[in-house]
Design a protein around this motif. Sequence first.
Motif, PDB file in Angstrom:
ATOM      1  N   VAL A  35       0.855  -1.176   0.000  1.00 32.09           N
ATOM      2  CA  VAL A  35       0.000   0.000   0.000  1.00 32.09           C
ATOM      3  C   VAL A  35       0.897   1.234   0.000  1.00 32.09           C
ATOM      4  O   VAL A  35       1.783   1.369   0.859  1.00 32.09           O
ATOM      5  CB  VAL A  35      -0.952   0.026   1.224  1.00 32.09           C
ATOM      6  CG1 VAL A  35      -1.725   1.338   1.283  1.00 32.09           C
ATOM      7  CG2 VAL A  35      -1.914  -1.149   1.169  1.00 32.09           C
ATOM      8  N   GLY A  37       2.648   4.442   0.724  1.00 32.97           N
ATOM      9  CA  GLY A  37       2.771   5.175   1.976  1.00 32.97           C
ATOM     10  C   GLY A  37       2.735   4.308   3.218  1.00 32.97           C
ATOM     11  O   GLY A  37       2.977   4.792   4.322  1.00 32.97           O
ATOM     12  N   GLU A  38       2.438   3.011   3.059  1.00 36.17           N
ATOM     13  CA  GLU A  38       2.345   2.109   4.217  1.00 36.17           C
ATOM     14  C   GLU A  38       3.227   0.879   4.088  1.00 36.17           C
ATOM     15  O   GLU A  38       3.349   0.108   5.036  1.00 36.17           O
ATOM     16  CB  GLU A  38       0.891   1.679   4.431  1.00 36.17           C
ATOM     17  CG  GLU A  38      -0.040   2.831   4.742  1.00 36.17           C
ATOM     18  CD  GLU A  38      -1.462   2.380   4.961  1.00 36.17           C
ATOM     19  OE1 GLU A  38      -1.678   1.312   5.583  1.00 36.17           O
ATOM     20  OE2 GLU A  38      -2.374   3.105   4.515  1.00 36.17           O
ATOM     21  N   GLN A  41       2.217  -5.095   2.948  1.00 36.61           N
ATOM     22  CA  GLN A  41       1.122  -5.511   3.820  1.00 36.61           C
ATOM     23  C   GLN A  41       1.025  -7.031   3.945  1.00 36.61           C
ATOM     24  O   GLN A  41       0.671  -7.552   5.000  1.00 36.61           O
ATOM     25  CB  GLN A  41      -0.213  -4.971   3.288  1.00 36.61           C
ATOM     26  CG  GLN A  41      -0.264  -3.467   3.178  1.00 36.61           C
ATOM     27  CD  GLN A  41      -0.148  -2.801   4.530  1.00 36.61           C
ATOM     28  OE1 GLN A  41      -0.948  -3.062   5.425  1.00 36.61           O
ATOM     29  NE2 GLN A  41       0.866  -1.968   4.705  1.00 36.61           N
ATOM     30  N   LEU A  70      -7.978  -4.531   4.529  1.00 38.66           N
ATOM     31  CA  LEU A  70      -7.688  -3.155   4.130  1.00 38.66           C
ATOM     32  C   LEU A  70      -8.975  -2.390   3.871  1.00 38.66           C
ATOM     33  O   LEU A  70      -9.967  -2.980   3.434  1.00 38.66           O
ATOM     34  CB  LEU A  70      -6.827  -3.133   2.855  1.00 38.66           C
ATOM     35  CG  LEU A  70      -5.452  -3.789   2.913  1.00 38.66           C
ATOM     36  CD1 LEU A  70      -4.790  -3.726   1.544  1.00 38.66           C
ATOM     37  CD2 LEU A  70      -4.574  -3.150   3.980  1.00 38.66           C
ATOM     38  N   GLN A  74      -7.348   2.259   1.254  1.00 35.81           N
ATOM     39  CA  GLN A  74      -6.034   1.605   1.174  1.00 35.81           C
ATOM     40  C   GLN A  74      -5.923   0.769  -0.093  1.00 35.81           C
ATOM     41  O   GLN A  74      -4.890   0.778  -0.760  1.00 35.81           O
ATOM     42  CB  GLN A  74      -5.807   0.711   2.400  1.00 35.81           C
ATOM     43  CG  GLN A  74      -5.523   1.470   3.675  1.00 35.81           C
ATOM     44  CD  GLN A  74      -5.474   0.535   4.868  1.00 35.81           C
ATOM     45  OE1 GLN A  74      -6.416  -0.223   5.117  1.00 35.81           O
ATOM     46  NE2 GLN A  74      -4.368   0.590   5.606  1.00 35.81           N
TER      47      GLN A  74
END
Length: 170
Positions: A35, A37-38, A41, A70, A74
């Motif tokens: 994802v 910016g994250e 996952q 999510l 997301q």
Amino acid sequence: MTITTEEVLHLRRCIALAAEALDAGDAPFGSVLVVEGEGVQQEDRNRTVTLGDATRHPEFELARWAATNLTAEQRSRATVYTSGEHCPMCSSAHAWVGLARIVYVASAAQLEAWKAEWGVAAAQASSTGTPPVQVAAIPAQQVAPGVVVEGPVDELVPAIRELQRRHAGA
């Protein structure tokens, strides 16, 4: 198509997962869900043989995981990196769940051409006495026209070709 250094690292992880799948007796496919910016996952590898279920593709598993874990927002920022272009089942799941992007190393057309070169379909048919199961190699973009699809990534294709060659016994 511009693939960043970070994206190449994700694709290399997909290749490592594909090698793990092959070592376990499954077809060599691996995928990573990121994802924006994250970060990473989830990741998975093919488990169709070891779990006895032809739908246990890593891309399908990641779509199912994303739907459960999510938010829609997301998923709209998510990319699935994968060793091979999504099959029609996985492309559909990707689109239905609302994942934004697919980046693959080798295309379905490349895999089909390699199989033809190695005589894989004919060998499978003659060894089992029945025709091999076939699903059309429809480009992911055609199955899921609202999804951004990028690939192949030429610099990494030889690694996937070698894993697929080993799987084919060629």
